[in-house]
Design an enzyme around this catalytic site. Structure first.
Site, short mmCIF file in Angstrom:
data_model
loop_
_atom_site.label_atom_id
_atom_site.label_comp_id
_atom_site.label_asym_id
_atom_site.label_seq_id
_atom_site.Cartn_x
_atom_site.Cartn_y
_atom_site.Cartn_z
N LYS A 173 3.42 -28.93 116.83
CA LYS A 173 4.74 -29.57 116.74
C LYS A 173 5.75 -28.79 117.58
O LYS A 173 5.45 -27.69 118.07
CB LYS A 173 5.19 -29.62 115.28
CG LYS A 173 5.35 -28.24 114.63
CD LYS A 173 5.59 -28.34 113.13
CE LYS A 173 5.70 -26.95 112.52
NZ LYS A 173 5.71 -26.97 111.06
N MET A 217 25.57 -17.14 128.87
CA MET A 217 24.82 -18.40 128.97
C MET A 217 23.62 -18.27 129.91
O MET A 217 22.52 -18.72 129.61
CB MET A 217 25.75 -19.52 129.44
CG MET A 217 25.07 -20.89 129.47
SD MET A 217 26.13 -22.17 130.12
CE MET A 217 27.18 -22.52 128.73
N TYR A 234 31.20 -10.10 128.28
CA TYR A 234 32.12 -10.78 127.36
C TYR A 234 32.37 -9.92 126.12
O TYR A 234 31.45 -9.36 125.54
CB TYR A 234 31.53 -12.10 126.91
CG TYR A 234 31.55 -13.19 127.96
CD1 TYR A 234 32.76 -13.61 128.53
CD2 TYR A 234 30.38 -13.81 128.36
CE1 TYR A 234 32.77 -14.62 129.48
CE2 TYR A 234 30.39 -14.82 129.31
CZ TYR A 234 31.59 -15.22 129.87
OH TYR A 234 31.60 -16.21 130.82
N ARG A 246 10.63 -29.65 99.07
CA ARG A 246 11.08 -30.18 100.36
C ARG A 246 10.52 -31.59 100.50
O ARG A 246 11.24 -32.56 100.36
CB ARG A 246 10.63 -29.24 101.48
CG ARG A 246 11.36 -29.44 102.78
CD ARG A 246 11.02 -28.39 103.81
NE ARG A 246 9.61 -28.38 104.19
CZ ARG A 246 9.11 -27.64 105.18
NH1 ARG A 246 9.91 -26.83 105.87
NH2 ARG A 246 7.83 -27.69 105.48
#
Ligand SMILES: *Cc1c(COP(=O)(O)O)cnc(C)c1O
Length: 355
Positions: free
Chosen positions: A34, A299, A251, A129
């Protein structure tokens, strides 16, 4: 072209599947592919795991992709179908489905299909779940046994704490109690249960993360289980900076040099799937030498400390994770798990497969 890429080792996938088979010699192994093969590419993962007895995915599109690629083994939709209009393709392509809700049972009962469907009936033995509570199991089973659209039935549960100290004793006992009156095959173990609790290795095991060469258990390394890393995420240094004592980096000025520090700027950022919350000190390798990240991940770039790697210049080879740096260690540093890092590798990162 940006120098970042993820290389996928088919032989490592084959090796890890063999480890799963050796740990559960009497079980059929369902390879969980998956989430785009845990980020490795659905068809790449399937290719390396082609000796598996089955594949598990979520969506019908993934199931059909595997069938179209020629895989003949069991293909299980782990959450079953989502709407009734999926049932005809499921039936025609012999896809197996998890049944976990009354809604699905009703849709199965009222469908008109060319061939009945194999189902894995899911018990909720404490995870809360998906699935039917043990006390509802008999009723659902009775409905499915008389449903014309149901072929064979497998009984299934999923463990919430196979990787934790709590273990699986309680949900396993709950399952066995509710399933004991029936002769149907069982599918219970995920990777953590497969490796830790042989008693959960039933007719099927559902191995996911271990096949990709990372450890499902926080305190144990993948190497301890003889698992080999499958993905190597690499890039290059595209800029070199020298910080004097007192100068800061990136940053938020998250890192400030206390002494003269050489910095490599690497073409890999959170838009590639590298975790933004990886702090100063996350392990990374440059030109074959282990070092650490510094400053905030941006990023498209991140920073590495190359003060002690004088040969590292623009173009130096960087491994974010793979053979030298385990993805488990990066995940641990970033306070997450390898699953999340592998699945998050972004579509813009080219996947290169090698034998
Ligand atoms: C994802 C999944 C697995 C595989 O779990 P791993 O921890 O990766 O081995 C097994 N069973 C179900 C139902 C799953 O959703």
């Amino acid at each position: 072209m940006r120098p970042i890429q993820a290389t996928i080792s088919l032989s490592a996938l084959e090796h890890n599947l063999a480890v799963a088979k050796s740990k559960a010699p009497k079980s059929k192994v369902m390879a969980v592919v998956k989430a785009n093969g845990y980020g490795h590419g659905l068809l790449n993962a399937a290719k390396g795991l082609k000796a598996a007895d089955g594949f598990a995915i979520l969506g019908l599109d993934e199931a059909l992709t595997l069938r179209t690629a020629g895989y003949k083994q069991t293909i299980l939709m782990l959450e079953g179908f989502f709407s009734a209009d999926e049932l005809s393709a499921i039936s025609e392509q012999s896809i197996s489905i998890v049944v976990h809700s009354y809604k699905q049972v009703e849709m199965l009962e009222s469908a008109n299909l060319t061939a009945p469907i194999s189902i894995h009936l899911k018990m909720n033995a404490g995870m809360n779940r998906l699935g039917f509570k043990p006390q509802d199991f008999e009723l659902v089973l009775a409905k499915l046994q008389t449903c014309k659209n149901v072929a064979d039935i497998t009984l299934m549960e999923h463990f919430a704490t196979a990787d934790e100290s709590l273990g699986i004793a309680r949900p396993l006992a709950v399952f066995k109690q509710a399933a004991q009156a029936h002769q149907y095959p069982h599918s219970l173990a995920n990777s953590a249960a497969l490796l830790r609790f042989p008693e959960a290795n039933a007719d099927w095991v559902r191995a996911g993360i271990m096949l990709y060469g990372t450890s499902p258990i926080a305190d144990d390394s993948a190497a301890k289980f003889d698992l080999k890393p499958v993905m190597q995420l690499t890039s290059e240094i595209i800029s070199v900076q020298t910080l004097e004592a007192g100068e800061s980096l990136g940053y938020g000025h998250l890192f400030t040099a206390s002494k003269k520090t050489r910095i490599g700027v690497v073409a890999c950022g959170y838009a590639d799937g590298y975790p933004r919350h990886a702090p100063n000190g996350t392990p990374i390798a440059v030109a074959g030498t282990l070092t650490q990240t510094l400053g905030r991940v941006s990023m498209d770039m991140l920073f590495v400390d190359i003060t002690n790697i004088p040969e590292a210049e623009i173009g130096a080879y960087v491994e974010m994770w793979g053979n030298q740096v385990s993805v488990d260690d990066v995940a641990h540093s970033a306070e997450t798990i390898s699953y999340e890092l592998l699945c998050a590798v972004a579509p813009r990162v080219p996947l290169k497969v090698f034998a």
